[in-house]
Design an enzyme around this catalytic site. Sequence first.
Site, short mmCIF file in Angstrom:
data_model
loop_
_atom_site.label_atom_id
_atom_site.label_comp_id
_atom_site.label_asym_id
_atom_site.label_seq_id
_atom_site.Cartn_x
_atom_site.Cartn_y
_atom_site.Cartn_z
N GLY A 1 34.10 63.41 7.39
CA GLY A 1 33.18 62.95 6.33
C GLY A 1 33.12 64.10 5.14
N CYS B 1 32.00 59.81 10.19
CA CYS B 1 31.11 61.11 10.27
C CYS B 1 31.46 62.32 11.67
CB CYS B 1 29.82 60.63 10.69
SG CYS B 1 29.12 59.59 9.56
N TYR C 1 44.95 58.92 14.27
CA TYR C 1 44.70 59.51 12.82
C TYR C 1 43.64 60.56 12.80
CZ TYR C 1 43.29 59.22 8.12
OH TYR C 1 42.70 59.82 6.86
N ASN D 1 27.35 59.72 14.87
CA ASN D 1 28.47 59.28 14.41
C ASN D 1 29.00 57.80 15.03
OD1 ASN D 1 31.92 60.06 15.82
ND2 ASN D 1 31.72 58.77 13.81
N GLY D 2 29.43 57.12 14.29
CA GLY D 2 29.70 55.55 14.75
C GLY D 2 28.99 54.55 14.02
P1 AMP Z 1 47.39 52.73 3.33
O1 AMP Z 1 47.75 53.41 2.03
O2 AMP Z 1 46.08 51.88 2.85
O3 AMP Z 1 48.27 51.78 3.82
O4 AMP Z 1 46.79 53.75 4.17
C1 AMP Z 1 47.73 54.57 4.82
C2 AMP Z 1 47.44 55.91 4.86
O5 AMP Z 1 45.74 56.18 5.02
C3 AMP Z 1 48.10 56.78 5.97
O6 AMP Z 1 48.57 57.76 5.43
C4 AMP Z 1 46.88 57.22 7.07
O7 AMP Z 1 47.16 58.40 7.66
C5 AMP Z 1 45.60 56.88 6.14
N1 AMP Z 1 44.47 56.33 7.04
C6 AMP Z 1 44.64 55.63 8.16
N2 AMP Z 1 43.55 55.31 8.60
C7 AMP Z 1 42.71 55.84 7.87
C8 AMP Z 1 41.21 55.58 7.56
N3 AMP Z 1 40.49 55.00 8.60
N4 AMP Z 1 40.52 56.41 6.64
C9 AMP Z 1 41.34 57.04 5.69
N5 AMP Z 1 42.50 57.02 5.57
C10 AMP Z 1 43.20 56.42 6.72
#
Ligand code: AMP
Length: 487
Positions: free
Chosen positions: A43, A17, A258, A118-119
Amino acid sequence: MLKKKFKNYSPKIKEECGVFGISNYDDASALTALGLHALQHRGQEGCGIVSFDEKKYYSEKRYGLVGDNFNKEKVLKKLPGKFAIGHNRYSTTGGTTLRNIQPFFADTNAGGIGVAHNGNLTNALTIRKKLVKEGAIFYSTSDTEVIIQLIAKSKRSETTDKVIDAIFQIQGGYALVMLAQNKLIGVRDPLGIRPLVIGKIKNSYVLASETCALDIIGAKFLREVENGEVVIIENDKLKSIKPYPPKKPRPCIFEYIYFSRPDSILNGKTTYEFRKKFGEQLAIEDNIEADLVVPVPDSGNAASLGYSQKTKINFDLGLIRNHYVGRTFIEPAQKIRSLGVKLKLNANKSSIKDKKLILIDDSLVRGTTSHKIVKMLYDAGAKEIHVRIASPEIKYPDFYGVDMPTRKELLAANKSVEEIREYIGADSLKFLSIDGLYKAMGFEKRNNTYPQLTDHYFTGDYPVEIIDELGDNKITQLSLLSTGSNN
Ligand code: AMP
């Protein structure tokens, strides 16, 4: 040890969020819509605005994106007044219900109050169970409603005191923006896990999750709300109180890696600068020779530039991103599901053919992205692919507001680096070291006695107890979620 207890924990409610609030400014709801638009990456499931025109409160909540919902004067006219707060809701899977879209609003004996959060609270289910026993009725499945209930239930007469009563009872990572008549209130949790900043436009104060929401409305960034600080804005005056016992800040490392937008400022620098440094550090810890540094767009862009500038290996776009694929895109038919990641990314054959690549992303969670991209790049003619991740191995799930899957799904929680390399099919794989991450942020190394950041993803060091999972308090599902209620 906390990390053992949560080995297979599967959090059910996810709150990432973005929050925004503005006080005593004409067209407050229009500016809130703009602020939420800049915070859209936090979000995309739903968005809402609550405004106050010094007589009444108004509320509009919608599914989907800010730009699709708060883009017409017709809608903004329904939100009159010089005071407004807004919220972007993030959700991963299922359980989508309008009832969970914020800001929440309640009438108390001190007047109305709107809350945007948020949280994630780590004791929300425990409090909820207790309140339900005492006769409280809950409308949503969101932990934010617990805060509203605690505010409404407080015996104190002043709104600010009611808020303080409530926040003393909650635990976890939280940044709150609240509107109680013409008072705009901001709260950041005792460790400052979730972000919240203060801006000013003319004489009016603004609160937002990130500075990019200030930039869009032309507000000046003043400072971050400090960890454990409550700010009360009234009549263009800002009062700060620190009701919690003092603690050193421990902001969430994942905002830097990220989550925050690259142009947002955290701790004095843009997250873009931090991410470039993560890439530089990755290069310092590496010794591979290659033809090109290729980012996974957009999450790996800044780190790749840092890596490329440090090593003097050329940066090039080996992957082209389709910007019109929303997170909620539903792959239409089983037959085309195998296209998978191609909906979002495609290999840029001309730049990678017969080349030895260093492929960089910010993080590896389930490994799905890397697995698919590596194959795509090989199919497009890459000679070698060396995957580099600009953060350490994620081994532990999150409970403070970042969407991290269960331990079972976290690749690095279950596989060695060599096994992950094999799974994603790359020629080599390296992660940034934990001390390297801290070094890139300007610290000498991680202070193991008092870590400078909330970094349990990599270390299992959870700074706030996950009360809901301790003892007999386990409540794994709420009725509203299990029925999949849709309103
Ligand atoms: P994965 O494909 O599951 O290894 O996710 C890695 C990708 O998801 C990377 O490109 C990250 O930039 C992105 N990512 C990392 N953390 C999150 C998150 N909390 N929510 C959504 N995307 C994420």
